[in-house]
Design an enzyme around this catalytic site. Sequence first.
Site, PDB file in Angstrom:
ATOM      1  N   ASP A 159       0.843  -1.202   0.000  1.00 45.89           N
ATOM      2  CA  ASP A 159       0.000   0.000   0.000  1.00 45.89           C
ATOM      3  C   ASP A 159       0.878   1.252   0.000  1.00 45.89           C
ATOM      4  OD1 ASP A 159      -2.367   1.434  -0.089  1.00 45.89           O
ATOM      5  OD2 ASP A 159      -2.788   1.248   2.053  1.00 45.89           O
ATOM      6  N   LYS A 161       2.056   4.731  -0.978  1.00 46.60           N
ATOM      7  CA  LYS A 161       1.401   5.947  -1.476  1.00 46.60           C
ATOM      8  C   LYS A 161       1.914   7.110  -0.632  1.00 46.60           C
ATOM      9  CE  LYS A 161      -2.550   4.793   1.450  1.00 46.60           C
ATOM     10  NZ  LYS A 161      -4.004   4.678   1.576  1.00 46.60           N
ATOM     11  N   ASN A 164       1.684   7.299   3.100  1.00 44.42           N
ATOM     12  CA  ASN A 164       2.492   6.387   3.914  1.00 44.42           C
ATOM     13  C   ASN A 164       3.989   6.675   3.819  1.00 44.42           C
ATOM     14  OD1 ASN A 164       0.263   5.079   4.907  1.00 44.42           O
ATOM     15  ND2 ASN A 164       0.221   3.550   3.268  1.00 44.42           N
ATOM     16  N   ASP A 177       3.153   2.510   8.046  1.00 44.22           N
ATOM     17  CA  ASP A 177       1.904   1.768   7.853  1.00 44.22           C
ATOM     18  C   ASP A 177       2.095   0.434   7.138  1.00 44.22           C
ATOM     19  OD1 ASP A 177      -0.635   0.920   7.846  1.00 44.22           O
ATOM     20  OD2 ASP A 177      -1.468   2.562   6.648  1.00 44.22           O
ATOM     21  N   THR A 197      -4.781   0.740  -2.265  1.00 47.71           N
ATOM     22  CA  THR A 197      -5.551   1.962  -2.459  1.00 47.71           C
ATOM     23  C   THR A 197      -5.773   2.140  -3.959  1.00 47.71           C
ATOM     24  OG1 THR A 197      -4.525   2.907  -0.495  1.00 47.71           O
ATOM     25  CG2 THR A 197      -5.528   4.468  -2.037  1.00 47.71           C
TER      26      THR A 197
END
Length: 314
Positions: A159, A161, A164, A177, A197
Amino acid sequence: SLENKRPSDAQILAQARARSKSRGRLSMTTTDDFKFGTTLGEGSYSTVQKATHVITGQPYAIKILEKSHLIRNNKMHTAIAERNALAALGAGHPGIVRLHSTFQDEWRLYFVLDFARNGEMKTILNKIGSLSLPCARYYAAQLVDTIDYMHSKGVIHRDLKPENLLLDDSYRTKICDFGTGKVLETGVDRAQTWVGTAQYIAPELLEAKETSKSSDFWALGCIIYQFIAGRFAFQGLSDFLTWQKIKKLEYTFPEGFDNEAKDLIQKLLVREPTERLGVGSPGSENDIDALKGHSFFKPISWDKLWVDPPPPLE
Ligand code: ATP
């Protein structure tokens, strides 16, 4: 007698304390050891609070997870996955938010993390729109180096992005995260769960629901695009329409987009996961060295990446 040879509880505790001290970790931690401050962030299953260690004065970010909430939502496994991923990563790399210790009380789990003073990269992007080319290059390089380390420890993030990517005191980036993180068993390359996401999800996830290290390289391509263009590579009016674009590899570069960056992104946003730059086995033409050696990264001194100050964020 045997009874005399058995160490007392006090001795066992003292030994445990000495052991964790020699490992440089906080030992027998409780909430009393910290002075809790402002809330740094709120996730779906956790709150992150700034906290100062009472004795050392050291600032930390403590991620607090409510046990009843985790159990009610069947999310205990994500908390454990996060702890396992962070533990597997250890203190070995400056690009990762380090887990210093974990403890619990009757109601909550606590993760004591490095404090990243300058918040999320997403906030910076929201404020300044896009990054200058030197900045984009610098942060892309730090990401590449950190992903390389993470994968070498068998951890995929799944994830990645700008939310994070946190920034520390010196504006170096730290990945946080790992709630969607996965520690791969030795010899296993893929994992079977569907996470992520919308804008950063790799096409193979939408189809085969299978992640591997290469999905992190897809997200890397999306992030570098966003750093430079100031918008998502793939964005539809709904998540569903975004996914259609991802599957069709439907994206365009804004006019004037740096050519080297364009070439790099085109080699990361490749539908076939094994063909993405960075994922190849060592010695192949798309291995991690080929990624680090891409012409976009020519101005980067990889050995000084975490020592040299970042270009000013503007
Ligand atoms: P989500 O539900 O969005 O995935 P989460 O519950 O997994 O969130 P995190 O993303 O780990 O929680 O943290 C939530 C927010 O708290 C982060 O986006 C960031 O703004 C802040 N935060 C987390 N860790 C730190 C840290 N080590 N230092 C500073 N701020 C942090």
